[in-house]
Design an enzyme around this catalytic site. Structure first.
Site, PDB file in Angstrom:
ATOM      1  N   GLU A   1       0.819  -1.227   0.000  1.00 15.82           N
ATOM      2  CA  GLU A   1       0.000   0.000   0.000  1.00 15.82           C
ATOM      3  C   GLU A   1       0.848   1.269   0.000  1.00 15.82           C
ATOM      4  O   GLU A   1       0.608   2.194   0.753  1.00 15.82           O
ATOM      5  CB  GLU A   1      -0.994  -0.014   1.179  1.00 15.82           C
ATOM      6  CG  GLU A   1      -2.034  -1.109   1.029  1.00 15.82           C
ATOM      7  CD  GLU A   1      -3.287  -0.900   1.858  1.00 15.82           C
ATOM      8  OE1 GLU A   1      -3.574   0.236   2.252  1.00 15.82           O
ATOM      9  OE2 GLU A   1      -3.988  -1.889   2.100  1.00 15.82           O
TER      10      GLU A   1
HETATM   11  C1  LIG Z   1       1.661  -9.719  -0.164  1.00 12.88           C
HETATM   12  C2  LIG Z   1       1.333  -8.579  -1.056  1.00 12.88           C
HETATM   13  C3  LIG Z   1      -0.001  -8.205  -1.237  1.00 12.88           C
HETATM   14  C4  LIG Z   1      -0.313  -7.171  -2.112  1.00 12.88           C
HETATM   15  N1  LIG Z   1      -1.645  -6.857  -2.342  1.00 12.88           N
HETATM   16  C5  LIG Z   1      -1.953  -5.963  -3.313  1.00 12.88           C
HETATM   17  C6  LIG Z   1      -3.314  -5.729  -3.681  1.00 12.88           C
HETATM   18  O1  LIG Z   1      -4.243  -6.286  -3.099  1.00 12.88           O
HETATM   19  N2  LIG Z   1      -3.576  -4.873  -4.709  1.00 12.88           N
HETATM   20  C7  LIG Z   1      -2.577  -4.218  -5.379  1.00 12.88           C
HETATM   21  O2  LIG Z   1      -2.876  -3.465  -6.304  1.00 12.88           O
HETATM   22  N3  LIG Z   1      -1.274  -4.388  -5.030  1.00 12.88           N
HETATM   23  C8  LIG Z   1      -0.943  -5.245  -4.029  1.00 12.88           C
HETATM   24  N4  LIG Z   1       0.373  -5.457  -3.685  1.00 12.88           N
HETATM   25  C9  LIG Z   1       1.408  -4.715  -4.374  1.00 12.88           C
HETATM   26  C10 LIG Z   1       2.104  -3.672  -3.504  1.00 12.88           C
HETATM   27  O3  LIG Z   1       1.274  -2.567  -3.331  1.00 12.88           O
HETATM   28  C11 LIG Z   1       3.439  -3.338  -4.209  1.00 12.88           C
HETATM   29  O4  LIG Z   1       4.287  -4.448  -3.970  1.00 12.88           O
HETATM   30  C12 LIG Z   1       4.047  -2.058  -3.707  1.00 12.88           C
HETATM   31  O5  LIG Z   1       3.306  -0.953  -4.147  1.00 12.88           O
HETATM   32  C13 LIG Z   1       5.501  -1.897  -4.194  1.00 12.88           C
HETATM   33  O6  LIG Z   1       5.602  -2.121  -5.559  1.00 12.88           O
HETATM   34  P1  LIG Z   1       6.693  -3.142  -6.102  1.00 12.88           P
HETATM   35  O7  LIG Z   1       6.569  -4.395  -5.334  1.00 12.88           O
HETATM   36  O8  LIG Z   1       6.575  -3.220  -7.584  1.00 12.88           O
HETATM   37  O9  LIG Z   1       8.083  -2.505  -5.709  1.00 12.88           O
HETATM   38  P2  LIG Z   1       8.924  -1.428  -6.547  1.00 12.88           P
HETATM   39  O10 LIG Z   1       8.044  -0.354  -7.054  1.00 12.88           O
HETATM   40  O11 LIG Z   1       9.778  -2.138  -7.526  1.00 12.88           O
HETATM   41  O12 LIG Z   1       9.833  -0.809  -5.398  1.00 12.88           O
HETATM   42  C14 LIG Z   1      10.838  -1.586  -4.726  1.00 12.88           C
HETATM   43  C15 LIG Z   1      11.485  -0.725  -3.655  1.00 12.88           C
HETATM   44  O13 LIG Z   1      12.164   0.372  -4.290  1.00 12.88           O
HETATM   45  C16 LIG Z   1      12.113   1.506  -3.469  1.00 12.88           C
HETATM   46  N5  LIG Z   1      11.484   2.596  -4.229  1.00 12.88           N
HETATM   47  C17 LIG Z   1      10.591   2.528  -5.240  1.00 12.88           C
HETATM   48  N6  LIG Z   1      10.277   3.745  -5.695  1.00 12.88           N
HETATM   49  C18 LIG Z   1      10.986   4.626  -4.945  1.00 12.88           C
HETATM   50  C19 LIG Z   1      11.081   6.047  -4.912  1.00 12.88           C
HETATM   51  N7  LIG Z   1      10.354   6.851  -5.706  1.00 12.88           N
HETATM   52  N8  LIG Z   1      11.913   6.593  -3.991  1.00 12.88           N
HETATM   53  C20 LIG Z   1      12.630   5.829  -3.131  1.00 12.88           C
HETATM   54  N9  LIG Z   1      12.567   4.491  -3.120  1.00 12.88           N
HETATM   55  C21 LIG Z   1      11.757   3.893  -4.008  1.00 12.88           C
HETATM   56  C22 LIG Z   1      11.275   1.131  -2.221  1.00 12.88           C
HETATM   57  O14 LIG Z   1      12.156   0.747  -1.187  1.00 12.88           O
HETATM   58  C23 LIG Z   1      10.505  -0.076  -2.686  1.00 12.88           C
HETATM   59  O15 LIG Z   1      10.176  -0.946  -1.612  1.00 12.88           O
HETATM   60  C24 LIG Z   1       0.708  -6.484  -2.793  1.00 12.88           C
HETATM   61  C25 LIG Z   1       2.055  -6.835  -2.568  1.00 12.88           C
HETATM   62  C26 LIG Z   1       2.365  -7.859  -1.735  1.00 12.88           C
HETATM   63  C27 LIG Z   1       3.813  -8.236  -1.555  1.00 12.88           C
END
Ligand SMILES: Cc1cc2nc3c(=O)[nH]c(=O)nc-3n(C[C@H](O)[C@H](O)[C@H](O)COP(=O)(O)OP(=O)(O)OC[C@H]3O[C@@H](n4cnc5c(N)ncnc54)[C@H](O)[C@@H]3O)c2cc1C
Length: 599
Positions: free
Chosen positions: A415
């Site tokens: 989130e």
């Molecule tokens: C168990 C689980 C349940 C989920 N449930 C849902 C759901 O119900 N619906 C839904 O839509 N999504 C869901 N998600 C998705 C979740 O919201 C995303 O995993 C989250 O938004 C992060 O996106 P990403 O995993 O692609 O990480 P990325 O966007 O690749 O980011 C990885 C890391 O990079 C860093 N980062 C990224 N951007 C920046 C920035 N601008 N500045 C500084 N650091 C940065 C942060 O440390 C981040 O943790 C779920 C995820 C998990 C693991």
């Protein structure tokens, strides 16, 4: 002059953010006030309380829920089997948890956000899988329908969602759209006769995807009459032709009971009646819904942190080493005291933030972002400290702490990752004073614009710079803390102004500066909530003739928080940022990329 790709991307992001966040005039909220040097006490003080009738409803709901959870919820089995049994979901539906904030007319309980947070704290204290499942179904699933659904949509979809007969999910994330939520690639193309949209693309990491009968899905649509596309929210059902569940339960580290899925839409025809909210305003739907979700997130983390505190106390009072129980060692005491202070603050901040929603503040995005970052980080500290106090015994499968640790780790990522939200807090907060400075600066460059707006902006900045705000508390023993807090708000405002003057627009790229500003703002909010709660509890105790001295955890929180605020503000001008970024650039091979950050 041609703009660089980065600059084009940045302009695009600013435009999107403007469209989402800043349309129309809004009442000044607590957090935005802080950034302007204004202590808008009314939003946090006196401490929000449920009415007697609301409290009675919550007490009844909690009694029923506790009895059900005592009898039927087995967190270890849920983790082991990687499934929440159907009878648990049905039971949650029966006790009303799955439709709690929906109006009674559609089968809900009509609970306020504050009431609902009390209920989710109880679930969060017991099992994170069940809490996340409930949050995905209710706080971000049903909530989209409640807030943005038409009358027909609500009548059609809501009743079965209230009792768990049907389940909801919220699908935003894709491979290219994680933190960068606006980068959704799923396409929704209007059919020639305009009756349908044809959806194509893939979603991943979606909680409840494989068990939900209604999914709010974000997809990119062309906007009629405009040369651009935008994100729109659609209600999609898995029985629609072309809905392909690629992976119903992605195996994972924690919250293993939740079904986190990946699905593809192949030419799925979705009737136009299934558009949720206005065409092209899907991101607004997503962010509004996530805002609600973040308050219940705070409640769940508070519940889990209370469990950690209880487990830590039990162990510290029973395990003996060196002929003493562990609780006799100062380094163990330190961890337990910190946990107790943080738990007090987490609960207070959740309550105040939820009350902002109940009281009708329109824009509480900064507060909910603060709550999410604050409670998830404090919970992680609590889990870590509790684990350490339990020593080797925490490491074995017969301890719940391994599960609690694995479960808690998602909170800092899901989130909105804490890094993205930290930047968001600083940038959205600084926008208010930033606009006032821009007014002054633009007028200095071009006096023909007329002086009146710049004069007004200048006066506001000047008055914030000379006036220490008032923090109203009722009890004399808190007056000294209140005046220290007021001074820190003033110092914070001064520091924000200084950063804006010193760095100007490049501050938008300077995340290390933003982080310190966000930490200070978060602590100012947390301490305000703590003082407000403490003040109200002292008043109630005094009125009832009790000893009003038992607030050591609140006292510790305020002291530690003041220290953190001072440290964050001091480090704005005294830090190792340049060396840190040079080192990162050197090892990443991105030398020169951090030229803005030499604070
Ligand atoms: C168990 C689980 C349940 C989920 N449930 C849902 C759901 O119900 N619906 C839904 O839509 N999504 C869901 N998600 C998705 C979740 O919201 C995303 O995993 C989250 O938004 C992060 O996106 P990403 O995993 O692609 O990480 P990325 O966007 O690749 O980011 C990885 C890391 O990079 C860093 N980062 C990224 N951007 C920046 C920035 N601008 N500045 C500084 N650091 C940065 C942060 O440390 C981040 O943790 C779920 C995820 C998990 C693991």
């Amino acid at each position: 002059m041609a703009l660089s790709e980065t600059e084009i991307q940045r302009q695009k992001e600013i435009q999107q953010a403007e469209e989402l966040l800043f349309s129309g005039r809004q009442e000044l909220g607590f957090a935005k006030g802080l950034f302007l040097g204004d202590f808008v006490a009314d939003w946090a003080m006196p401490y929000p309380r449920l009415s007697d009738a609301q409290q009675a409803d919550v007490d009844r709901a909690l009694t029923e829920l506790r009895q059900f959870l005592d009898e039927h919820l087995d967190p270890e089995a849920i983790d082991r089997e990687a499934d929440i049994p159907r009878h648990v979901i049905d039971g949650l539906g029966r006790v009303g948890v799955l439709g709690m904030t929906a109006p009674k007319e559609v089968g809900g309980r009509g609970f306020s956000q504050m009431q609902y947070c009390k209920v989710l704290e109880e679930i969060g204290a017991r099992d994170a899988s069940t809490a996340v499942f409930t949050n995905a179904h209710h706080s971000i699933g049903i909530r989209a329908l409640l807030l943005f659904g038409t009358k027909d949509q609500k009548e059609q979809w809501l009743p079965k969602l209230m009792n768990g007969e049907q389940l909801a999910a919220f699908a935003l994330t894709e491979r290219e759209a994680g933190s960068d939520a606006a980068n959704v690639q799923m396409k929704a193309t209007p059919s020639e006769d305009g009756s349908h949209f044809i959806l194509n693309g893939e979603k991943r990491y979606i909680t409840n995807a494989a068990i939900a009968q209604v999914l709010t899905v974000m997809a990119r649509t062309p906007i009629p009459g405009k040369d651009k596309d935008a994100i729109t929210a659609f209600l999609v059902t898995p029985d629609m032709e072309g809905f392909e569940m690629i992976q119903p339960r992605m195996p994972k580290l924690g919250i293993r009971g939740t079904a986190t899925g990946r699905f593809r839409l192949n030419n799925v025809r979705v009737p136009k009646e299934n558009i949720l909210g206005p065409l092209g305003k899907g991101l607004r739907v997503a962010l509004t819904v996530l805002d609600f979700g973040r308050t219940t997130f705070g409640a769940c983390c508070t519940g889990a942190a209370k469990t950690c505190l209880r487990l830590a106390i039990e162990h510290a009072n029973s395990r003996k080493q060196f002929k003493k129980t562990l609780g006799n060692f100062d380094l163990v005491k330190k961890k337990i005291a910190r946990m107790a202070a943080d738990v007090y603050a987490m609960e207070a901040m959740t309550q105040v933030t939820a009350s902002l929603i109940d009281r009708g503040l329109e824009d509480y995005m900064i507060e909910t972002a603060m709550l999410k970052v604050f409670t998830t980080e404090r919970l992680w500290d609590a889990v870590n400290d509790c684990f350490q106090i339990h020593g080797g015994s925490a490491y074995f499968d017969d301890s719940p702490l391994g599960r609690i640790l694995r479960d808690a780790r998602i909170n800092q990522i899901g989130e909105g990752s804490n890094e993205v939200l930290t930047s968001f807090i600083a940038l959205v907060g600084m926008r208010g004073p930033g606009m006032e400075f821009k007014e002054i600066y633009d007028t200095m460059l071009k006096p023909s614009r007329g002086l009146s707006k710049a004069w007004g902006a200048g006066l506001k900045r000047l008055s914030a710079a000379v006036k220490v705000p008032e923090v109203p508390v009722r009890n004399d023993e808190l007056k000294s803390y209140a005046s220290q807090l007021a001074r820190l708000v003033w110092r914070f405002n001064f520091a924000v102004d200084k950063a804006l003057i010193l760095y100007r627009e490049p501050v938008m790229e300077m995340q290390l500066i933003q982080e310190r500003i966000a930490i200070a703002a978060m602590e100012l909010f947390a301490t305000t909530c703590v003082l407000s709660r403490w003040d109200s509890e002292l008043t109630a105790l005094g009125r009832n003739g009790h000893d009003a001295s038992d607030h050591v955890a609140a006292d510790l929180y305020v002291r530690r928080s003041f220290r953190k605020i001072r440290e964050a503000l001091r480090d704005l001008g005294d830090n190792d940022d340049r060396a840190l970024l040079q080192t990162a650039d050197a090892v990443l091979g991105t030398s020169g990329a951090s030229q803005h950050n030499g604070a």
